[in-house]
Scaffold this active site. Structure first.
Site, PDB file in Angstrom:
ATOM      1  N   CYS A   1      41.808  44.748  33.212  1.00 23.87           N
ATOM      2  CA  CYS A   1      43.182  44.625  33.717  1.00 23.87           C
ATOM      3  C   CYS A   1      44.260  44.713  32.638  1.00 23.87           C
ATOM      4  O   CYS A   1      45.210  45.496  32.805  1.00 23.87           O
ATOM      5  CB  CYS A   1      43.365  43.385  34.578  1.00 23.87           C
ATOM      6  SG  CYS A   1      42.091  42.142  34.476  1.00 23.87           S
TER       7      CYS A   1
ATOM      8  N   ARG B   1      31.181  40.240  28.036  1.00 25.36           N
ATOM      9  CA  ARG B   1      31.510  38.849  28.306  1.00 25.36           C
ATOM     10  C   ARG B   1      30.437  37.993  27.669  1.00 25.36           C
ATOM     11  O   ARG B   1      29.247  38.217  27.892  1.00 25.36           O
ATOM     12  CB  ARG B   1      31.569  38.567  29.813  1.00 25.36           C
ATOM     13  CG  ARG B   1      32.691  39.323  30.478  1.00 25.36           C
ATOM     14  CD  ARG B   1      32.851  38.944  31.934  1.00 25.36           C
ATOM     15  NE  ARG B   1      33.812  39.843  32.555  1.00 25.36           N
ATOM     16  CZ  ARG B   1      34.113  39.846  33.861  1.00 25.36           C
ATOM     17  NH1 ARG B   1      33.523  38.975  34.657  1.00 25.36           N
ATOM     18  NH2 ARG B   1      34.993  40.693  34.341  1.00 25.36           N
TER      19      ARG B   1
ATOM     20  N   GLN C   1      32.123  48.078  35.087  1.00 27.79           N
ATOM     21  CA  GLN C   1      32.545  47.922  36.478  1.00 27.79           C
ATOM     22  C   GLN C   1      33.066  49.254  36.982  1.00 27.79           C
ATOM     23  O   GLN C   1      33.524  50.079  36.211  1.00 27.79           O
ATOM     24  CB  GLN C   1      33.671  46.895  36.592  1.00 27.79           C
ATOM     25  CG  GLN C   1      33.256  45.484  36.232  1.00 27.79           C
ATOM     26  CD  GLN C   1      34.409  44.512  36.385  1.00 27.79           C
ATOM     27  OE1 GLN C   1      35.549  44.820  36.059  1.00 27.79           O
ATOM     28  NE2 GLN C   1      34.104  43.328  36.878  1.00 27.79           N
TER      29      GLN C   1
ATOM     30  N   ASP D   1      35.835  49.709  38.216  1.00 32.27           N
ATOM     31  CA  ASP D   1      37.047  48.907  38.309  1.00 32.27           C
ATOM     32  C   ASP D   1      38.241  49.756  38.709  1.00 32.27           C
ATOM     33  O   ASP D   1      38.274  50.962  38.448  1.00 32.27           O
ATOM     34  CB  ASP D   1      37.305  48.294  36.930  1.00 32.27           C
ATOM     35  CG  ASP D   1      38.113  47.017  37.004  1.00 32.27           C
ATOM     36  OD1 ASP D   1      38.490  46.613  38.119  1.00 32.27           O
ATOM     37  OD2 ASP D   1      38.336  46.425  35.938  1.00 32.27           O
TER      38      ASP D   1
ATOM     39  N   HIS E   1      42.769  49.199  39.297  1.00 34.22           N
ATOM     40  CA  HIS E   1      43.957  48.373  39.489  1.00 34.22           C
ATOM     41  C   HIS E   1      44.966  49.193  40.248  1.00 34.22           C
ATOM     42  O   HIS E   1      45.231  50.342  39.896  1.00 34.22           O
ATOM     43  CB  HIS E   1      44.483  47.868  38.152  1.00 34.22           C
ATOM     44  CG  HIS E   1      43.525  46.909  37.538  1.00 34.22           C
ATOM     45  ND1 HIS E   1      42.536  47.312  36.665  1.00 34.22           N
ATOM     46  CD2 HIS E   1      43.332  45.578  37.748  1.00 34.22           C
ATOM     47  CE1 HIS E   1      41.804  46.265  36.348  1.00 34.22           C
ATOM     48  NE2 HIS E   1      42.255  45.207  36.985  1.00 34.22           N
TER      49      HIS E   1
ATOM     50  N   LYS F   1      41.194  36.030  45.809  1.00 34.30           N
ATOM     51  CA  LYS F   1      40.381  37.227  45.966  1.00 34.30           C
ATOM     52  C   LYS F   1      39.523  37.189  47.216  1.00 34.30           C
ATOM     53  O   LYS F   1      39.280  36.119  47.777  1.00 34.30           O
ATOM     54  CB  LYS F   1      39.510  37.440  44.726  1.00 34.30           C
ATOM     55  CG  LYS F   1      38.610  36.261  44.395  1.00 34.30           C
ATOM     56  CD  LYS F   1      37.777  36.570  43.153  1.00 34.30           C
ATOM     57  CE  LYS F   1      36.769  35.476  42.873  1.00 34.30           C
ATOM     58  NZ  LYS F   1      35.777  35.819  41.874  1.00 34.30           N
TER      59      LYS F   1
ATOM     60  N   HIS G   1      43.428  44.030  41.982  1.00 38.33           N
ATOM     61  CA  HIS G   1      42.242  44.349  41.183  1.00 38.33           C
ATOM     62  C   HIS G   1      41.139  44.592  42.200  1.00 38.33           C
ATOM     63  O   HIS G   1      40.973  43.782  43.103  1.00 38.33           O
ATOM     64  CB  HIS G   1      41.803  43.176  40.318  1.00 38.33           C
ATOM     65  CG  HIS G   1      42.873  42.571  39.459  1.00 38.33           C
ATOM     66  ND1 HIS G   1      42.761  42.528  38.103  1.00 38.33           N
ATOM     67  CD2 HIS G   1      44.052  41.973  39.754  1.00 38.33           C
ATOM     68  CE1 HIS G   1      43.826  41.916  37.593  1.00 38.33           C
ATOM     69  NE2 HIS G   1      44.625  41.557  38.581  1.00 38.33           N
TER      70      HIS G   1
END
Length: 599
Positions: free
Chosen positions: A295, A324, A342, A344, A346, A425, A471
């Site tokens: 993000c 992580r 991911q 991912d 946005h 979320k 997200h």
RNA sequence: GCUGGCGUAGCUCAACUGGUAGAGCACCUGACUUGUAAUCAGGAGGUCGCGGGUUCAAGUCCCACCGCCAGCUCCA
């Protein structure tokens, strides 16, 4: 039974009935434990999805031998068929009773129950052992058929790691030994699907102690990974996304700005400044960190160029590598790793666009999961304790996301306090082969980041406005998703996903030329095939292909060479496995259809 | 990170209460030329997770570390 009670008749056929005897089992186990191990304190012991547990406070750990002794004694108590009796007591009586027994934890719960407005407490007693409990319980211990203890583990009092660590005994109970045996067999079957086992057997991925929690993808595994990547890319492009790539390593100033430094640092891999004073704590010596999420990079990317309202929703898709620093104890195969990617994205949009976007996203997620035959459950998660942004923003974000979710008509479960630190979320969970649920897809609404990053767009009024960010991830992470897929398919991937779609099997050496020609034709058509030139019998090669779970083995003997054909054999056993002689061009057409990505 | 368990050949697993490591598969070589789940024979392969300690002697006992497994806390 008192005058206001509800009457329900439970027979072993009721789904509630098994839960009831498992709760009985928890009481039985606890009573036995206190008999066998005097001084052990009891806490709580509920039934679970496929059994029960009971948490005890005891200085010495329970050994596997202790567990056996407990199990044996518990089953003896079942044979003795001791009755359960129920009575109600006042707060004073309850405190007196558990005070005399010296049960500290019970006293704490008694206080809680009465503080929450209860006027009496129901006690259940069997064989001189008493526990309070909402019930109901069966009439006697004999109604529980058989108890099996499965494991011991640490658990924290009230689920808080700052509290005392208790010892949790897990077990299960069934009406009959036969049911228990069936359950044990089913557990064994489930373990055969375990992605860690299949990953090794099918040569998909590996781990090395030198990189705990990070995957070595083999050629087969990499094929799975890239097919999923490509499928997602194509789908994103078709749905108004653009794909971008951003740096992996950032100066800590970015993390301070995003709030990760305050709320997420313990999960971040820090790069220490070699010039810094070694006496300083690590976080002060850190100059850079590997990104744990995409993000902030996307927010930076957004603000690099002036945006118009005409560009919104702006959908940025990224499959970058994330790191992580997860606690060692939580790492688990592909489902919990330290390095992952991911799918991912946005989405930067105006508030008025939230409902439509969330609706479109849930549809997209359902479409992808359906393509794999995965069933999911949706969870709506609200603000956690560790959060950034003030309550007014959270109120707004939660209300907006909830409204959008309800508009989709999707059933969901509410998870208070389970949101991301920057916003509420919707999580999409799928279960693995042994029933553990894993979060895959997610839709998160964020009003905080646009504030922190000062994100703007120019509206039709020619003034600057603040966008909102969603997200989202559909697979969640490629690693976890592949882990789930391996278990879901038990390694039997559909043709479009199988790393090797067909093995070409010449019966003897003289057919290898045609085998090679078939392979070349199929590869030219975009199919993934191998030729098995091992010096072994046809049956052995078929067996190899079956064990590797390759969708098709294409047998080539003299007949096939003669006819410019193959004889495909489908993976699996049935008598229709052998498809007979098929001309090569026809076969390529058939397989090409099956190889098409279904979303 | 916490509690408990585990770590022997590439894989799956043996090795009595401490006496100096073995099988099957896979791999290599050779023979066999084979029609739908294992052809035969031979060969090679292990600092017993790593480091200390106890002992005449450690895969086996003790300690520390690393990794893995189940669960807890946490999470995609």
């Amino acid at each position: 039974m008192n005058e206001n009670g509800t009457l329900a008749i439970f027979t072993p056929k009721n789904p509630e009935a098994i839960e009831l005897i498992r709760h009985d089992a928890a009481h039985i186990v606890a009573s036995v434990v206190q008999k066998l191990f005097p001084g052990t304190q009891v806490t709580i012991g509920p039934s679970t999805d496929d059994g029960f547990y009971y948490d005890f406070a005891r200085d010495k750990p329970f050994t596997p031998e202790d567990l056996e002794a407990i199990e044996k004694a518990a089953n003896e108590q079942i044979k003795q068929d001791v009755p359960f009796t129920r009575r109600e007591v006042s707060k004073e009586e309850a405190l007196d009773l558990f005070g005399k027994l010296g049960e500290k934890f019970k006293l704490e719960i008694v206080e809680d129950i009465f503080n929450k407005g209860a006027t009496t407490l129901s006690l259940y007693e069997h064989g001189g052992w008493v526990d309070f409990c909402l019930g109901p319980h069966g009439p006697s211990t004999g109604r529980v058929g058989v108890i099996k203890l499965t494991s011991v583990a640490g658990a924290y009092w009230r689920g808080d790691h700052r509290n005392a660590q208790l010892q949790r005994i897990y077990g299960t109970a069934f009406f009959t030994q036969k049911d228990l045996d069936a359950w044990v067999t089913q557990q064994e079957e489930a373990r055969k699907r375990d992605h860690r086992k299949l990953g090794k057997e099918l040569d998909l991925f590996a781990f090395h102690p030198a990189a705990p929690g990070a995957v070595f993808w083999t050629a087969n595994g990499t094929m799975l990974f890239t097919i999923l990547q490509q499928a997602m890319r194509t789908m994103c492009l078709a749905n108004g996304y653009v794909e971008i790539k951003t740096p992996l390593l950032y100066n800590k100033m970015l993390w301070e700005k995003s709030g990760h430094w305050g709320k997420y640092r313990e999960n971040m891999f820090l790069i220490l400044d070699p010039e810094a004073d070694p006496a300083l704590p690590e976080e002060e010596r850190a100059s850079f960190s590997l990104k744990p999420m995409n993000c902030p990079s996307h927010h930076l990317f957004y603000e690099m160029k002036r945006k118009s309202y005409r560009e919104l929703p702006l959908r940025l898709h990224t499959q970058d590598v994330l790191h992580r620093n997860e606690a060692t104890g939580v790492l688990s195969g592909l489902t919990r790793v330290r390095q992952f990617q991911q799918d991912d994205a946005h989405i930067y949009l105006m508030e008025s666009q939230i409902a439509d976007e969330v609706a479109a996203l849930t549809k997209l997620i359902a479409k992808v999961y359906d393509a794999f035959g995965l069933t999911f459950t949706a969870k709506f998660a609200t603000r956690p304790e560790k959060k950034i942004g003030d309550d007014a923003l959270w109120d707004k974000a939660e209300a907006a996301l909830k409204a959008a979710l309800e508009q989709t008509g999707l059933p969901y479960e509410l998870k208070e306090g389970d949101g991301a630190f920057y916003g509420p979320k919707i999580d999409f969970d799928v279960a693995d082969s042994i029933g553990r649920k894993w979060q895959l897809g997610t839709i998160q609404l964020d009003y905080v980041a646009p504030e922190r990053f000062g994100l703007e767009y120019i509206g039709s009024d020619n003034a600057a406005h603040r966008p909102v960010v969603i997200h989202r991830a559909i697979y969640g992470s490629f690693e976890r998703f592949i882990g789930i897929l391996i278990e879901h398919f038990a390694g039997n991937f559909p043709v479009w996903l199988a790393p090797v779609q067909a093995v070409i099997v010449p019966v003897v050496e003289r057919q290898e030329a045609w085998a090679d020609e078939v392979a070349a034709k199929m590869r030219a058509a975009g199919l993934r095939v191998e030729v098995d030139k091992q010096n072994s019998k046809l049956a052995a090669k078929i067996r190899d292909a079956q064990l590797a779970k390759v969708p098709y083995a294409l047998v080539i003997g003299d007949k096939e060479v003669e006819a410019k054909a193959v004889s495909p054999r489908k993976h699996g056993t049935g008598k229709d496995a052998d498809l007979g002689l098929i001309a090569i061009d026809d076969w390529i057409a058939t397989m090409t259809k099956e190889a098409a990505i279904p979303y």
